[in-house]
Design a protein around this motif. Sequence first.
Motif, PDB file in Angstrom:
ATOM      1  N   ASP A 167       0.765  -1.338   0.017  1.00  0.00           N
ATOM      2  CA  ASP A 167       0.008   0.245   0.123  1.00  0.00           C
ATOM      3  C   ASP A 167       0.894   1.346  -0.202  1.00  0.00           C
ATOM      4  OD1 ASP A 167      -2.420  -1.740   2.194  1.00  0.00           O
ATOM      5  OD2 ASP A 167      -2.669  -1.392  -0.044  1.00  0.00           O
ATOM      6  N   ASP A 168       1.914   1.116  -0.593  1.00  0.00           N
ATOM      7  CA  ASP A 168       2.792   2.388  -0.826  1.00  0.00           C
ATOM      8  C   ASP A 168       2.421   3.445  -1.906  1.00  0.00           C
ATOM      9  OD1 ASP A 168       4.926   3.988  -0.580  1.00  0.00           O
ATOM     10  OD2 ASP A 168       6.492   2.711  -0.809  1.00  0.00           O
ATOM     11  N   TYR A 169       1.330   4.065  -1.456  1.00  0.00           N
ATOM     12  CA  TYR A 169       0.765   4.861  -2.452  1.00  0.00           C
ATOM     13  C   TYR A 169       1.687   6.174  -2.938  1.00  0.00           C
ATOM     14  CZ  TYR A 169      -3.617   2.153  -1.630  1.00  0.00           C
ATOM     15  OH  TYR A 169      -4.383   1.449  -1.677  1.00  0.00           O
ATOM     16  N   GLY A 170       2.539   6.461  -2.057  1.00  0.00           N
ATOM     17  CA  GLY A 170       3.372   7.502  -2.424  1.00  0.00           C
ATOM     18  C   GLY A 170       4.112   7.252  -3.791  1.00  0.00           C
ATOM     19  N   ALA A 171       4.809   5.965  -3.633  1.00  0.00           N
ATOM     20  CA  ALA A 171       5.467   5.414  -4.657  1.00  0.00           C
ATOM     21  C   ALA A 171       4.606   4.920  -5.990  1.00  0.00           C
ATOM     22  CB  ALA A 171       6.432   4.339  -4.103  1.00  0.00           C
ATOM     23  N   LEU A 172       3.348   4.697  -5.567  1.00  0.00           N
ATOM     24  CA  LEU A 172       2.598   4.325  -6.700  1.00  0.00           C
ATOM     25  C   LEU A 172       2.253   5.589  -7.644  1.00  0.00           C
ATOM     26  CD1 LEU A 172       1.027   2.058  -8.203  1.00  0.00           C
ATOM     27  CD2 LEU A 172      -1.083   2.475  -6.724  1.00  0.00           C
ATOM     28  N   MET A 173       1.818   6.729  -6.873  1.00  0.00           N
ATOM     29  CA  MET A 173       1.649   7.804  -7.504  1.00  0.00           C
ATOM     30  C   MET A 173       2.884   8.631  -8.280  1.00  0.00           C
ATOM     31  SD  MET A 173      -1.612   8.568  -7.232  1.00  0.00           S
ATOM     32  CE  MET A 173      -1.961   6.825  -7.374  1.00  0.00           C
ATOM     33  N   ALA A 174       4.071   8.362  -7.747  1.00  0.00           N
ATOM     34  CA  ALA A 174       5.025   8.770  -8.356  1.00  0.00           C
ATOM     35  C   ALA A 174       5.270   8.143  -9.745  1.00  0.00           C
ATOM     36  CB  ALA A 174       6.313   8.415  -7.670  1.00  0.00           C
ATOM     37  N   ALA A 175       5.155   6.804  -9.538  1.00  0.00           N
ATOM     38  CA  ALA A 175       5.105   5.988 -11.045  1.00  0.00           C
ATOM     39  C   ALA A 175       3.975   6.453 -11.812  1.00  0.00           C
ATOM     40  CB  ALA A 175       4.924   4.319 -10.588  1.00  0.00           C
ATOM     41  N   THR A 176       2.882   6.668 -11.360  1.00  0.00           N
ATOM     42  CA  THR A 176       1.865   6.940 -12.231  1.00  0.00           C
ATOM     43  C   THR A 176       2.221   8.449 -12.847  1.00  0.00           C
ATOM     44  OG1 THR A 176       0.244   5.913 -10.850  1.00  0.00           O
ATOM     45  CG2 THR A 176      -0.618   7.631 -12.293  1.00  0.00           C
ATOM     46  N   LEU A 177       2.655   9.243 -12.110  1.00  0.00           N
ATOM     47  CA  LEU A 177       3.056  10.797 -12.450  1.00  0.00           C
ATOM     48  C   LEU A 177       4.220  10.640 -13.688  1.00  0.00           C
ATOM     49  CD1 LEU A 177       2.794  13.766 -12.144  1.00  0.00           C
ATOM     50  CD2 LEU A 177       4.672  13.661 -10.496  1.00  0.00           C
ATOM     51  N   ILE A 178       5.075   9.737 -13.460  1.00  0.00           N
ATOM     52  CA  ILE A 178       6.218   9.317 -14.643  1.00  0.00           C
ATOM     53  C   ILE A 178       5.456   8.817 -16.014  1.00  0.00           C
ATOM     54  CG2 ILE A 178       8.238   7.865 -15.401  1.00  0.00           C
ATOM     55  CD1 ILE A 178       8.627   7.905 -12.324  1.00  0.00           C
ATOM     56  N   ILE A 179       4.395   8.011 -15.695  1.00  0.00           N
ATOM     57  CA  ILE A 179       3.750   7.464 -16.799  1.00  0.00           C
ATOM     58  C   ILE A 179       2.853   8.623 -17.588  1.00  0.00           C
ATOM     59  CG2 ILE A 179       2.038   5.708 -17.614  1.00  0.00           C
ATOM     60  CD1 ILE A 179       3.242   4.048 -15.613  1.00  0.00           C
ATOM     61  N   THR A 180       2.248   9.359 -16.984  1.00  0.00           N
ATOM     62  CA  THR A 180       1.320  10.412 -17.408  1.00  0.00           C
ATOM     63  C   THR A 180       2.125  11.618 -18.008  1.00  0.00           C
ATOM     64  OG1 THR A 180       0.665  11.212 -15.302  1.00  0.00           O
ATOM     65  CG2 THR A 180      -0.537   9.636 -16.213  1.00  0.00           C
ATOM     66  N   LEU A 181       3.176  11.899 -17.674  1.00  0.00           N
ATOM     67  CA  LEU A 181       3.804  13.160 -18.031  1.00  0.00           C
ATOM     68  C   LEU A 181       4.097  13.030 -19.728  1.00  0.00           C
ATOM     69  CD1 LEU A 181       6.626  13.927 -15.315  1.00  0.00           C
ATOM     70  CD2 LEU A 181       4.790  15.327 -16.144  1.00  0.00           C
ATOM     71  N   PRO A 182       4.578  11.836 -20.285  1.00  0.00           N
ATOM     72  CA  PRO A 182       4.614  12.206 -21.726  1.00  0.00           C
ATOM     73  C   PRO A 182       3.468  12.523 -22.598  1.00  0.00           C
ATOM     74  CG  PRO A 182       5.740   9.895 -20.937  1.00  0.00           C
ATOM     75  CD  PRO A 182       4.896  10.540 -19.704  1.00  0.00           C
ATOM     76  N   LEU A 183       2.234  11.977 -21.869  1.00  0.00           N
ATOM     77  CA  LEU A 183       0.871  12.331 -22.607  1.00  0.00           C
ATOM     78  C   LEU A 183       0.608  13.956 -22.273  1.00  0.00           C
ATOM     79  CD1 LEU A 183      -1.579   9.605 -21.619  1.00  0.00           C
ATOM     80  CD2 LEU A 183      -0.108   9.895 -23.895  1.00  0.00           C
ATOM     81  N   VAL A 184       1.123  14.356 -21.109  1.00  0.00           N
ATOM     82  CA  VAL A 184       0.928  15.655 -20.977  1.00  0.00           C
ATOM     83  C   VAL A 184       1.816  16.627 -21.830  1.00  0.00           C
ATOM     84  CG1 VAL A 184       1.049  17.695 -19.212  1.00  0.00           C
ATOM     85  CG2 VAL A 184       0.050  15.498 -18.657  1.00  0.00           C
ATOM     86  N   ALA A 185       3.185  16.122 -21.956  1.00  0.00           N
ATOM     87  CA  ALA A 185       4.007  17.016 -22.725  1.00  0.00           C
ATOM     88  C   ALA A 185       3.545  17.019 -24.457  1.00  0.00           C
ATOM     89  CB  ALA A 185       5.079  16.258 -22.648  1.00  0.00           C
ATOM     90  N   ALA A 186       3.207  15.640 -24.757  1.00  0.00           N
ATOM     91  CA  ALA A 186       2.575  15.452 -26.201  1.00  0.00           C
ATOM     92  C   ALA A 186       1.681  16.511 -26.613  1.00  0.00           C
ATOM     93  CB  ALA A 186       2.302  14.223 -26.433  1.00  0.00           C
ATOM     94  N   PHE A 187       0.646  16.565 -25.595  1.00  0.00           N
ATOM     95  CA  PHE A 187      -0.518  17.388 -25.825  1.00  0.00           C
ATOM     96  C   PHE A 187      -0.027  18.744 -25.828  1.00  0.00           C
ATOM     97  CE2 PHE A 187      -4.190  19.988 -24.336  1.00  0.00           C
ATOM     98  CZ  PHE A 187      -5.128  19.626 -25.245  1.00  0.00           C
ATOM     99  N   LEU A 188       0.503  19.185 -24.804  1.00  0.00           N
ATOM    100  CA  LEU A 188       0.876  20.736 -24.711  1.00  0.00           C
ATOM    101  C   LEU A 188       1.607  21.302 -26.163  1.00  0.00           C
ATOM    102  CD1 LEU A 188       2.109  21.158 -21.116  1.00  0.00           C
ATOM    103  CD2 LEU A 188      -0.060  21.988 -22.234  1.00  0.00           C
ATOM    104  N   LEU A 189       2.562  19.939 -26.479  1.00  0.00           N
ATOM    105  CA  LEU A 189       3.286  20.353 -27.915  1.00  0.00           C
ATOM    106  C   LEU A 189       2.538  20.659 -28.961  1.00  0.00           C
ATOM    107  CD1 LEU A 189       6.564  18.344 -27.354  1.00  0.00           C
ATOM    108  CD2 LEU A 189       6.164  20.663 -27.202  1.00  0.00           C
TER     109      LEU A 189
END
Length: 278
Positions: free
Chosen positions: A240-262
Motif C-alpha cells: 500500500d505504498d501509495y506515494g511510490a505508486l503515485m510517483a510511478a503514475t506521474l512518470i507514466i502520464t507526463l509524456p501524454l501531458v507533454a505531447a498534448f501541450l506541444l
Amino acid sequence: MTAAPFTLGRALRLGLLILGALIFLAPYIFMVSTSGKAQSEIFTSSLSLIPDQPYFLQNFAKAFSRVSMPRLLWNGVVVCGLILVFQVVIAVPCAYALAKLKFPAAKLMMALVMLGLLVPIHATALPLYVAFDKLSVLNSYVALVAPFSISVFGIFLFLQFFRAMPDDLIHAARLDGMSELGIVARVIVPNAWPAVTAFAIFSVVAHWNDLYWPLIVVSNQAYATPPLGLLYFRAAEAGDDYGALMAATLIITLPLVAAFLLAQKRFVEGITMTGLKG
C-alpha cells in the motif's frame, strides 16, 4: 487597441472556466501531491496538498527500483507508435476513397464504417484472444498492435476533413498524370496534417492508457505497457505504498501531458476543421 471592459458576464464566464479547469486538474494535482508525501502523511486525517516534508526523491527512487520504468515507457512508445502509423496509413486512403471517389459500394462502405464505430473491443476480445493463442503470438507486440491497426474512428474523422477539400485540386493533380495513390501521398496528406495531429492525440491517449487488452494478451513483464506495469508495480511487494505508486503514475502520464501541450494548437485546429465539415 484598448482592452475589453471587465463586465459581470465576462467575470462569470472566467469564473466558470477556472472552476472547470480545477475540476479537471484535481486528480492530477492530488497525484502530484501524494507522490511527494511519506506513507505516514498520506493516511492522516488532515487533507493537505503541500507535504510537510518533501518525499519526492524517495518515492521516485522506489518507483524506478521496483519496476523497470524505462522498459514500460519504451513499450508504450513502440505500441502506440506502431498503432498510430498503421491506423493513419490505412485510414487516409480509405477516407479519401469514400470522400472523393465514386464507386457502387460507397454507401455500403460508409454504413459499415458507421456500424464499426458501435462495436467495442470487448465484443471481439475473446475470438481475437483465441486466434492469437493459436498463432502463438501472445506476449508480443503483434498481439498488442494488430487489433487496433484499422481505426473506423480515424476513417470517419479523415472523411469529414477530406470532404471539404476542393475537388479542383484533385482534378488538377489527375491532369498532371498523378495516380490516386500519388494524389493521396503528395496532395491529400500534406494538407491533412491538422486532422492527422488531432487523430494522433486521440489514438495515443487511448492506447497509452489502455489496460483492458494488454491485461488479456500479456503475461510477460517484458511486453507490459505503462498501465499494466502499474499493476505489476503494486504486486511487486509495493503493498500500500501509495506515494511510490503515485510517483510511478506521474512518470507514466507526463509524456501524454507533454505531447498534448506541444500539439495543442494543431489539435484544436484539426478538431475545429473536421467539426465544420458537412
